[in-house]
Write a protein that holds these residues in place. Structure first.
Motif, short mmCIF file in Angstrom:
data_model
loop_
_atom_site.label_atom_id
_atom_site.label_comp_id
_atom_site.label_asym_id
_atom_site.label_seq_id
_atom_site.Cartn_x
_atom_site.Cartn_y
_atom_site.Cartn_z
N ILE A 1 0.83 -1.21 0.00
CA ILE A 1 0.00 0.00 0.00
C ILE A 1 0.87 1.26 0.00
CG2 ILE A 1 -1.68 1.33 1.35
CD1 ILE A 1 -2.76 -1.38 2.34
N VAL A 2 1.91 1.26 0.83
CA VAL A 2 2.81 2.43 0.88
C VAL A 2 3.47 2.65 -0.48
CG1 VAL A 2 4.94 3.33 1.90
CG2 VAL A 2 3.21 2.27 3.37
N ALA A 3 3.94 1.55 -1.10
CA ALA A 3 4.56 1.65 -2.43
C ALA A 3 3.56 2.18 -3.45
CB ALA A 3 5.07 0.27 -2.87
N PHE A 4 2.32 1.70 -3.37
CA PHE A 4 1.27 2.14 -4.29
C PHE A 4 1.01 3.64 -4.14
CE2 PHE A 4 -3.29 3.05 -4.88
CZ PHE A 4 -3.44 2.69 -6.21
N ILE A 5 0.92 4.11 -2.90
CA ILE A 5 0.63 5.53 -2.65
C ILE A 5 1.79 6.40 -3.15
CG2 ILE A 5 0.29 7.29 -0.86
CD1 ILE A 5 -1.25 5.15 0.76
N ILE A 6 3.04 6.00 -2.86
CA ILE A 6 4.20 6.79 -3.27
C ILE A 6 4.31 6.84 -4.80
CG2 ILE A 6 6.73 6.89 -3.28
CD1 ILE A 6 6.63 5.74 -0.41
N ILE A 7 4.22 5.65 -5.44
CA ILE A 7 4.30 5.59 -6.90
C ILE A 7 3.15 6.36 -7.54
CG2 ILE A 7 4.13 4.02 -8.90
CD1 ILE A 7 5.59 1.92 -7.16
N GLY A 8 1.96 6.21 -6.97
CA GLY A 8 0.79 6.93 -7.49
C GLY A 8 0.93 8.43 -7.40
N LEU A 9 1.45 8.93 -6.29
CA LEU A 9 1.65 10.38 -6.13
C LEU A 9 2.69 10.89 -7.13
CD1 LEU A 9 1.63 10.74 -2.22
CD2 LEU A 9 -0.09 11.64 -3.82
N LEU A 10 3.75 10.12 -7.33
CA LEU A 10 4.77 10.52 -8.31
C LEU A 10 4.16 10.58 -9.71
CD1 LEU A 10 7.84 8.41 -7.07
CD2 LEU A 10 7.57 10.90 -6.95
N ALA A 11 3.29 9.63 -10.04
CA ALA A 11 2.62 9.63 -11.34
C ALA A 11 1.64 10.78 -11.46
CB ALA A 11 1.89 8.30 -11.54
N MET A 12 0.94 11.09 -10.36
CA MET A 12 -0.02 12.22 -10.37
C MET A 12 0.65 13.54 -10.72
SD MET A 12 -2.38 11.57 -7.00
CE MET A 12 -2.90 13.31 -6.94
N PHE A 13 1.86 13.73 -10.17
CA PHE A 13 2.55 15.01 -10.35
C PHE A 13 3.58 14.99 -11.47
CE2 PHE A 13 0.86 15.24 -6.03
CZ PHE A 13 0.26 16.49 -6.05
N GLY A 14 3.58 13.92 -12.29
CA GLY A 14 4.39 13.90 -13.50
C GLY A 14 5.78 13.36 -13.37
N ALA A 15 6.19 12.90 -12.18
CA ALA A 15 7.54 12.36 -12.02
C ALA A 15 7.68 11.00 -12.70
CB ALA A 15 7.88 12.23 -10.53
N ILE A 16 6.57 10.28 -12.83
CA ILE A 16 6.55 9.00 -13.53
C ILE A 16 5.54 9.12 -14.68
CG2 ILE A 16 5.99 6.53 -13.39
CD1 ILE A 16 6.79 6.58 -10.48
N PRO A 17 5.96 8.85 -15.92
CA PRO A 17 5.02 8.99 -17.05
C PRO A 17 3.92 7.94 -17.02
CG PRO A 17 7.10 8.02 -17.77
CD PRO A 17 7.30 8.43 -16.34
N ILE A 18 2.74 8.32 -17.50
CA ILE A 18 1.59 7.42 -17.56
C ILE A 18 1.27 7.15 -19.02
CG2 ILE A 18 -0.86 7.11 -16.96
CD1 ILE A 18 -0.40 9.14 -14.70
N ALA A 19 1.06 5.88 -19.35
CA ALA A 19 0.78 5.48 -20.73
C ALA A 19 -0.47 6.19 -21.25
CB ALA A 19 0.59 3.97 -20.80
N ARG B 1 -2.93 4.76 10.79
CA ARG B 1 -2.44 4.08 9.58
C ARG B 1 -3.58 3.67 8.66
NH1 ARG B 1 2.39 0.09 11.85
NH2 ARG B 1 3.81 1.75 12.50
N LEU B 2 -4.68 3.19 9.25
CA LEU B 2 -5.82 2.79 8.43
C LEU B 2 -6.37 3.98 7.65
CD1 LEU B 2 -7.87 0.31 10.64
CD2 LEU B 2 -6.68 -0.18 8.51
N ALA B 3 -6.55 5.10 8.34
CA ALA B 3 -7.07 6.29 7.67
C ALA B 3 -6.13 6.72 6.55
CB ALA B 3 -7.24 7.43 8.68
N MET B 4 -4.83 6.70 6.83
CA MET B 4 -3.84 7.10 5.83
C MET B 4 -3.83 6.13 4.65
SD MET B 4 0.23 7.78 6.39
CE MET B 4 0.62 6.05 6.72
N PHE B 5 -3.85 4.81 4.94
CA PHE B 5 -3.78 3.82 3.87
C PHE B 5 -5.04 3.83 3.01
CE2 PHE B 5 -0.86 0.99 6.65
CZ PHE B 5 0.21 1.81 6.34
N PHE B 6 -6.22 3.83 3.64
CA PHE B 6 -7.47 3.77 2.88
C PHE B 6 -7.69 5.06 2.09
CE2 PHE B 6 -8.44 0.06 5.35
CZ PHE B 6 -9.40 -0.63 4.63
N ILE B 7 -7.61 6.20 2.78
CA ILE B 7 -7.88 7.47 2.11
C ILE B 7 -6.79 7.79 1.09
CG2 ILE B 7 -8.16 9.96 2.44
CD1 ILE B 7 -9.46 9.32 5.16
N GLY B 8 -5.52 7.49 1.45
CA GLY B 8 -4.41 7.73 0.52
C GLY B 8 -4.55 6.89 -0.75
#
Length: 469
Positions: free
Chosen positions: A169-187, A252-259
């Motif tokens: 979940i932590v990896a998903f949130i970090i990678i997702g945020l990087l993709a949201m802000f353009g640090a990781i390109p999205i197909a 942690r639950l609030a952060m993981f679920f909402i994040g």
């Protein structure tokens, strides 16, 4: 009330205090983070829209926080194993306590059956020509061994099972945020999506009503946090471990679920989110992650095993607790030299296997009724915890004690327990209003009546036996 702050020691109960704060936190997280987040969260976004889904999970987090701080205060003051019905017996009534224990046991026994089924089906992704029941049998054996050997082994296994889920979940949130802000390109996208998908079709694309409809699903998604209370009697230094686990778990639950919901909603258009494909897989595939499906299949399999591991633990402690109260044969309270209630574990595993069998040979009758009856058990437990907390405080003060004498004081008293009670009642109202959920009440109300009736018949029989003796 003089002995409220002590509780029974491991030697007095036959169980052993071997679990630490890290075990408690991961056990609670492990009981909650499962297929609901990894697979079904896309359905919530699809129904309620991006902002509606976040709002629903925020409300769910608030309810869990209110319940958990109440449970934390009770568990530190009276660290009983199988605590819910022990508190209910003391502060509500023995008939209610018996009913809560039976409902909660059934809830986890049915959940165990579904987890074993899911594990077998998940393995067929990698071994498509093997029968699912073989893998289910393997996982049944693994979970049984983890629970029968020692509580320390169970806690350690659950710690690592839950750690894998948390890492994913932590990896998903970090990678997702990087993709949201353009640090990781999205197909297929030339620029960073940012929060475009949130307001593309308005604040609530399906209106406000679906938010309330999904609220019920979200509340049930948080069920399992209360396992901390069941494990209180087997925890080293509960005065320190339980408050830490309560606050850490809720945060942690609030952060993981909402994040997670925030990232999903930002990267996947809300109308494309669903339950056919995990939103985690969709996001990982969009950034070109290799073997996204296999990685998530492994994580979900771990989540299923974790939930089954916790489920058998909770079931066995409920049986053990009922036996200690002489409501069922005393044999079920016997423990081995590692402090494990072997007969209670065997009985609980047998109950879950019968539920599993009913899902195969009587899916539309017996199993459907079992699922319906167990579906509202968590709400009943949460409601009872808050009622017990309010009555505990009144009794504590009436006996001449002050709040400062408590090992842990729940913040926001009495507002938070009353708020949780109102929210639980609100969730039940939603059940009544929801055509798809209403049938659960038709099954549960007669079952609860039977539990009360069964308890009073047992009591009358026991009183009659005592008179003859």
């Amino acid at each position: 009330m003089a002995n409220a702050s002590t509780g029974k020691t491991g030697n007095e109960t036959g169980l052993e205090r071997k679990m630490e704060s890290r075990h408690l936190t991961m056990i609670s997280l492990g009981g909650v983070i499962g297929t609901g987040l990894f697979v079904s969260s896309g359905y919530t976004i699809h129904q309620a829209g991006p902002l509606g889904a976040i709002l629903a999970y925020a409300v769910g987090s608030l309810l869990v926080y209110c319940v958990m701080v109440s449970l934390g205060e009770l568990s530190v003051a009276m660290p009983y194993a199988g605590s819910f019905h022990m508190y209910a017996k003391r502060f509500i009534g023995p008939g209610t306590a018996f009913t809560i224990a039976i409902l909660y046991w059934l809830n986890w026994a049915v959940a165990l059956a579904s987890e074993f089924t899911a594990a077998g089906l998940l393995m067929q992704r990698w071994f498509p020509h093997s029968p699912a029941w073989v893998w289910s049998a393997v996982f049944i054996a693994v979970v049984f061994v983890l629970n029968i050997l020692s509580v320390r082994l169970y806690g350690e296994a659950e710690f690592w099972f839950a750690s894998i889920k948390v890492f994913a979940i932590v990896a998903f949130i970090i990678i997702g945020l990087l993709a949201m802000f353009g640090a990781i390109p999205i197909a297929g996208q030339a620029k960073a999506p940012l929060f475009t998908n949130f307001v593309a079709d308005g604040w609530f694309p399906n209106g406000i009503a679906p938010v309330f409809a999904t609220l019920l699903t979200v509340v049930f998604a948080f069920s399992g946090t209360e396992v901390v209370g069941v494990a209180a009697g087997e925890t080293k230094d509960p005065g320190k471990a339980i408050p830490k686990a309560v606050h850490t778990t809720v945060f942690r639950l609030a952060m993981f679920f909402i994040g997670s919901i925030l990232v999903m909603a930002a990267l996947i258009p809300w109308h494309q989110a669903g339950v056919e494909t995990s939103p985690f897989v969709l996001v990982f595939q969009s950034i070109g992650m290799p073997f996204a499906g296999d990685v998530m299949n492994f994580v979900v399999l771990t989540a299923v095993l974790s939930a089954a591991n916790s489920g058998l633990y909770v079931c066995s402690r409920m049986v053990w607790s009922l036996a200690k109260e002489h409501l069922i044969p005393a044999r079920f309270a016997k423990t081995n030299f590692h402090g494990v209630p072997v007969w209670a574990v065997l009985f609980s595993m047998a109950g879950s296997l019968l539920a599993l069998l009913s899902s195969v040979i009587a899916a539309s009758t017996v199993y459907l009724v079992l699922v319906a009856v167990s579906g509202l058990a968590t709400l009943v437990v949460w409601f009872s915890v808050c009622v017990c907390h309010i009555r505990f405080r009144r009794e504590w003060k009436a006996s001449g004690h002050t709040v400062d004498e408590l090992g842990y004081t729940a913040p926001g008293y009495p507002v938070l327990p009353w708020l949780a009670i109102v929210m639980c009642i609100g969730a039940l109202v939603l059940v009544v209003l929801d055509d798809t959920q209403r049938s659960t009440l038709y099954c549960m109300i007669p079952f609860v009546a039977c539990c009360y009736g069964g308890y009073y018949l047992l009591e009358r029989r026991r009183a009659h036996t005592n008179e003859q003796a």
